[in-house]
Write a protein that holds these residues in place. Structure first.
Motif, short mmCIF file in Angstrom:
data_model
loop_
_atom_site.label_atom_id
_atom_site.label_comp_id
_atom_site.label_asym_id
_atom_site.label_seq_id
_atom_site.Cartn_x
_atom_site.Cartn_y
_atom_site.Cartn_z
N LEU A 75 0.85 -1.20 0.00
CA LEU A 75 0.00 0.00 0.00
C LEU A 75 0.88 1.25 0.00
O LEU A 75 1.93 1.28 0.64
CB LEU A 75 -0.89 0.03 1.24
N LYS A 76 0.44 2.28 -0.69
CA LYS A 76 1.13 3.56 -0.68
C LYS A 76 0.22 4.59 -0.03
O LYS A 76 -0.99 4.61 -0.29
CB LYS A 76 1.50 4.01 -2.10
N PHE A 77 0.81 5.44 0.79
CA PHE A 77 0.02 6.44 1.50
C PHE A 77 0.35 7.84 0.98
O PHE A 77 1.51 8.25 0.99
CB PHE A 77 0.27 6.36 3.00
N GLU A 78 -0.67 8.52 0.53
CA GLU A 78 -0.53 9.91 0.09
C GLU A 78 -1.05 10.81 1.20
O GLU A 78 -2.21 10.71 1.60
CB GLU A 78 -1.33 10.12 -1.19
N LEU A 79 -0.20 11.68 1.70
CA LEU A 79 -0.53 12.45 2.89
C LEU A 79 -1.23 13.76 2.56
O LEU A 79 -0.81 14.51 1.67
CB LEU A 79 0.74 12.75 3.70
N LYS A 80 -2.32 14.03 3.29
CA LYS A 80 -2.95 15.35 3.28
C LYS A 80 -2.56 16.00 4.60
O LYS A 80 -3.03 15.58 5.67
CB LYS A 80 -4.47 15.23 3.15
N ILE A 81 -1.70 16.99 4.54
CA ILE A 81 -1.13 17.60 5.75
C ILE A 81 -1.83 18.91 6.04
O ILE A 81 -1.80 19.84 5.23
CB ILE A 81 0.38 17.83 5.56
#
Length: 232
Positions: A75-81
């Motif tokens: 799984l790859k995690f794309e961060l919303k910061i």
């Protein structure tokens, strides 16, 4: 059907120092990862030591944990910061798949599937040195008390009569306003405020007491997942 993310959290042991057993994914879990290779997750930029910046690099316990899950599953995690209120509302509005640092409350069940807690932190009351003796919650009557917007225990605090609540978007502003007398006290977890006190060399703040509410003792940090993504 087991909850994939809870399973991964449990077997990982939260440590990269010790090799964890191989993770055997079901066919449905493998298919889910193939169909959903990237998961967007809301994280905060100022939640030390779980998610925070060091020299323009986002680091912390949660990022290590996500990296470990990514390594073991693909799984790859794309961060919303962003600040807590923003990522919390994005999650409620189904704009992101997952959120970090969320605590369990029954009122959140309709829009959240919770993992087990990966950390628990005491919730504390901080005041200035000139506050005087703190003799329980009654010492806050008639006082301005700073809290973070949308924090999970805010509904309980709002029920306490005689306290003027001041809402904040971020921890820096909350702590600074206590230092300079714009509020009389603040309520927040121990680790985050201690970090800000040391970072900014604040000398006029002190720990008054631990906050224990009828339905809240600690801040229990979890990942939250959209209910329609329960396999995640």
């Amino acid at each position: 059907m087991k909850l994939l993310f809870i399973c991964l959290l449990c077997i990982s042991g939260f440590s990269t120092a010790i090799a964890a057993p191989e993770i055997e994914l079901t066919e449905s879990e493998q298919a889910y990862i193939i169909e959903n290779p990237v998961i967007n997750v809301g994280v905060m930029p100022d939640f030390t030591p779980f998610s925070y910046y060091i020299e323009n690099t986002l680091v912390g316990f949660e990022h290590d944990l996500l990296a470990l899950v990514s390594e073991r599953t693909g799984l790859k995690f794309e961060l919303k910061i962003d600040k807590w209120t923003t990522i919390y509302n994005s999650f409620k509005n189904k704009e992101i798949d997952m959120i970090s640092s969320i605590s369990y409350k029954k009122f959140r069940e309709p829009f959240t599937v919770f993992t087990s807690a990966y950390y628990e932190i005491p919730i504390m009351i901080f005041v200035r040195d000139d506050f005087g003796d703190y003799l329980g919650i009654k010492s806050l009557y008639g006082k301005k008390v700073g809290v973070l917007k949308d924090v999970f225990y805010v509904k309980e605090i709002e029920k306490i009569k005689g306290i003027e609540i001041v809402y904040y978007d971020n921890y820096e502003e909350l702590t600074k306003d206590l230092v300079f007398g714009k509020v009389d006290a603040l309520i927040q977890n121990l680790t985050n405020i201690n970090y800000l006190i040391k970072k900014n060399v604040y000398k006029n703040l002190k720990l008054a007491s631990e906050l224990v509410l009828p339905n809240t003792k600690n801040e229990d940090l979890r990942f939250g997942v959209q209910p329609d993504k329960v396999l995640l």
